[in-house]
Design an enzyme around this catalytic site. Structure first.
Site, PDB file in Angstrom:
ATOM      1  N   TYR A  56       0.867  -1.183   0.000  1.00 20.15           N
ATOM      2  CA  TYR A  56       0.000   0.000   0.000  1.00 20.15           C
ATOM      3  C   TYR A  56       0.896   1.224   0.000  1.00 20.15           C
ATOM      4  CZ  TYR A  56      -3.458   3.450   1.497  1.00 20.15           C
ATOM      5  OH  TYR A  56      -4.268   4.556   1.575  1.00 20.15           O
ATOM      6  N   LYS A  62       4.079   9.014   9.225  1.00 17.02           N
ATOM      7  CA  LYS A  62       3.624   8.339  10.442  1.00 17.02           C
ATOM      8  C   LYS A  62       4.549   8.574  11.643  1.00 17.02           C
ATOM      9  CE  LYS A  62       1.060   4.792   7.898  1.00 17.02           C
ATOM     10  NZ  LYS A  62      -0.369   5.014   7.995  1.00 17.02           N
ATOM     11  N   ASP A 100       9.282   2.446   0.183  1.00 16.85           N
ATOM     12  CA  ASP A 100       8.236   3.166   0.900  1.00 16.85           C
ATOM     13  C   ASP A 100       8.348   2.750   2.364  1.00 16.85           C
ATOM     14  OD1 ASP A 100       6.048   4.273   2.022  1.00 16.85           O
ATOM     15  OD2 ASP A 100       4.595   3.458   0.590  1.00 16.85           O
TER      16      ASP A 100
HETATM   17  C1  LIG Z   1       3.489   1.984   3.266  1.00 16.92           C
HETATM   18  C2  LIG Z   1       2.554   3.155   3.229  1.00 16.92           C
HETATM   19  N1  LIG Z   1       2.781   4.143   2.360  1.00 16.92           N
HETATM   20  C3  LIG Z   1       1.988   5.236   2.307  1.00 16.92           C
HETATM   21  C4  LIG Z   1       0.903   5.355   3.136  1.00 16.92           C
HETATM   22  C5  LIG Z   1       0.031   6.568   3.079  1.00 16.92           C
HETATM   23  O1  LIG Z   1       0.242   7.349   4.225  1.00 16.92           O
HETATM   24  P1  LIG Z   1      -0.833   8.427   4.682  1.00 16.92           P
HETATM   25  O2  LIG Z   1      -2.010   7.676   5.170  1.00 16.92           O
HETATM   26  O3  LIG Z   1      -0.115   9.219   5.731  1.00 16.92           O
HETATM   27  O4  LIG Z   1      -1.164   9.252   3.497  1.00 16.92           O
HETATM   28  C6  LIG Z   1       0.634   4.336   4.042  1.00 16.92           C
HETATM   29  C7  LIG Z   1      -0.524   4.418   4.952  1.00 16.92           C
HETATM   30  O5  LIG Z   1      -0.883   3.515   5.637  1.00 16.92           O
HETATM   31  C8  LIG Z   1       1.468   3.206   4.087  1.00 16.92           C
HETATM   32  O6  LIG Z   1       1.246   2.190   4.912  1.00 16.92           O
END
Ligand SMILES: Cc1ncc(COP(=O)(O)O)c(C=O)c1O
Length: 454
Positions: free
Chosen positions: A165, A295, A267
């Site tokens: 994700y 986060k 990521d």
């Molecule tokens: C691996 C990863 N990348 C990007 C995101 C997107 O982050 P945000 O919810 O702060 O936009 C998430 C959200 O859970 C994530 O788990």
């Protein structure tokens, strides 16, 4: 362990779910009331689709240390920790102090402040990448990283792993939880939009591969390597429990992308600052061209970041690609991030997280073993998850083979017994969690395991 795994009777699971749902409703009347009011003003009654818990959402009230209280005043050990944002624990005094001091000095100027520089320096130290930029969320970070890769290479295609994700950007929000009943997604690896409203044209710029499959990546690069800008992945898959990269997988991706002049993007929105001081870069020993963070680095205040090599960041440095965003590097976020990174999530914090993780993993493994349950637990410091299948999961399809109702029942057992966890996402522990906190997870798990095997 006994020779034969116990049979899990689906009817019994349904019966147990119904009983636990009734308990949930009994325990949370004010949340149910607030949902009625919220539904009149807040689209869907919650502020993110994923807050829509069943039988109904919970509304939070306050948090302190490892604990979270909802509007019914139920106190729970928080191992959800806001999708792993709160690795510092709730209301950590150092973060509280940093935010309090900043608020009185003004919180937004359309100017970088000294904290912005200090946070970039701290990320440099942790992740070994020289240049950083700030945004406000993980989605903005992944969106910018992809744009940087396209601007740097002058190519459009992105290789993306099924089941990872990367947030809500239209450029990436595909094949996170593909419908495997659809033969196009199942057999032809067509990018499948994650939700309504995403033009399929964006999917045409994606190539989908399974996690832990080097050969699939090689094939894609052999076919279209000169059109591929980047490969993006979660280096440890943390949106479907915790799925580990097999030995050598990440290093091989580094070689393949380099060979074809494409960028490698980790990521690290979920792994960064949670699985190690230097996230997956430190944990795996593989340094990509770009990493995305969000986060946990903000200690509970919205922030995102992209880090990169000098070559990858050159398009930003020389202005070829504009880096946009009113709230980028917001002083309040930077104050919280600075305290989080330099005063709370210090190297020794990870020793504590590891010690707590060991207690939890040992407890769960022993509970599974004594009941003959052939399930698995993976945990790296703050993050971990359970897989309710006989063989360790190595990709999305392995994860999807689980019985979701078993996961649902596990979640209900925890939430009704004083512990909040995400369910299919991995859980998180904070620097303020104690052995007693993590033992509560194990005790509730034992009750759940007894019930499903009875
Ligand atoms: C691996 C990863 N990348 C990007 C995101 C997107 O982050 P945000 O919810 O702060 O936009 C998430 C959200 O859970 C994530 O788990």
């Amino acid at each position: 362990m006994s020779d034969q795994a116990p049979t899990i009777d689906p009817e019994r699971i349904e019966h147990l779910i119904r009983a636990e749902e009734a308990t949930f409703v009994e325990q949370n009347p004010r949340s149910a009331e607030l949902l009625k009011r919220a539904s009149q003003a807040l689209a869907g009654g919650v502020s993110c689709s994923w807050h829509s818990l069943e039988p109904h959402p919970l509304y939070g009230d306050r948090g302190l240390g490892s604990r979270l209280w909802d509007v019914d005043d139920n106190e729970r050990v928080d191992m959800h920790l806001g999708y792993c944002v709160m690795v510092v624990g709730h209301a950590h005094p150092k973060v509280v102090e940093a935010v309090r001091s900043r608020i009185g000095l003004g919180t937004h100027f359309a100017l970088p402040v000294e904290d912005t520089v200090a946070v970039a320096e701290s990320l440099q130290d942790r992740f070994g990448l020289p240049l950083w930029l700030f945004v406000n969320s993980g989605s903005e970070a992944t969106s910018d990283a992809v744009r940087i890769a396209r601007a740097t290479t002058g190519r459009d295609l992105i290789v993306r792993v099924e089941g990872c994700y990367h947030g809500s950007p239209d450029s990436l929000d595909f094949s996170y939880w593909p419908d495997l009943e659809n033969p196009d997604a199942r057999d032809r690896w067509i990018a499948q939009p994650h939700t309504a409203g995403i033009p399929s044209a964006f999917g045409e710029l994606l190539r989908i591969v399974p996690f832990n499959d080097v050969r699939a990546v090689e094939r894609v690069f052999e076919q279209e390597g000169d059109r591929i800008a980047a490969m993006i992945l979660e280096p440890v898959m943390l949106n479907i429990s915790a799925v580990l990269p097999e030995p050598g997988y990440l290093a091989r991706l580094r070689e393949i992308t380099q060979k074809h002049g494409a960028l490698l993007i980790f990521d690290e929105v979920k792994t960064g600052a949670t699985i190690a001081y230097g996230g997956a870069v430190e944990w795996s020993g593989v340094t990509p061209d770009l990493i995305t963070l969000a986060k946990a680095i903000g200690g509970g205040v919205p922030v995102g970041a992209v880090g990169g090599s000098e070559a990858a960041m050159q398009v930003v440095v020389d202005g070829t690609m504009e880096h946009e965003g009113t709230f980028n590097g917001n002083p309040l976020s930077m104050a919280a991030a600075r305290a989080t990174l330099t005063e709370v999530l210090t190297r020794d914090a990870y020793d504590h997280l590891e010690a707590m993780a060991n207690v939890l993993v040992r407890g769960l493994e022993s509970a599974m073993e004594s009941r003959g349950l052939p399930w698995h637990v993976n945990m790296i410091r703050a993050r971990g998850g359970l897989q309710h299948v006989p063989r360790p999961v190595r990709d999305f399809r392995g994860y999807a083979a689980q019985d979701e109702r078993v996961i649902r029942l596990r979640w209900l057992y925890q939430v009704n017994r004083g512990l909040f966890e995400p369910g299919s996402d991995p859980w998180t522990i904070s620097v303020q969690h104690t052995e007693d906190d993590v033992r509560r997870y194990v005790e509730n798990f034992e009750a759940f395991a007894d019930a499903v095997t009875a």
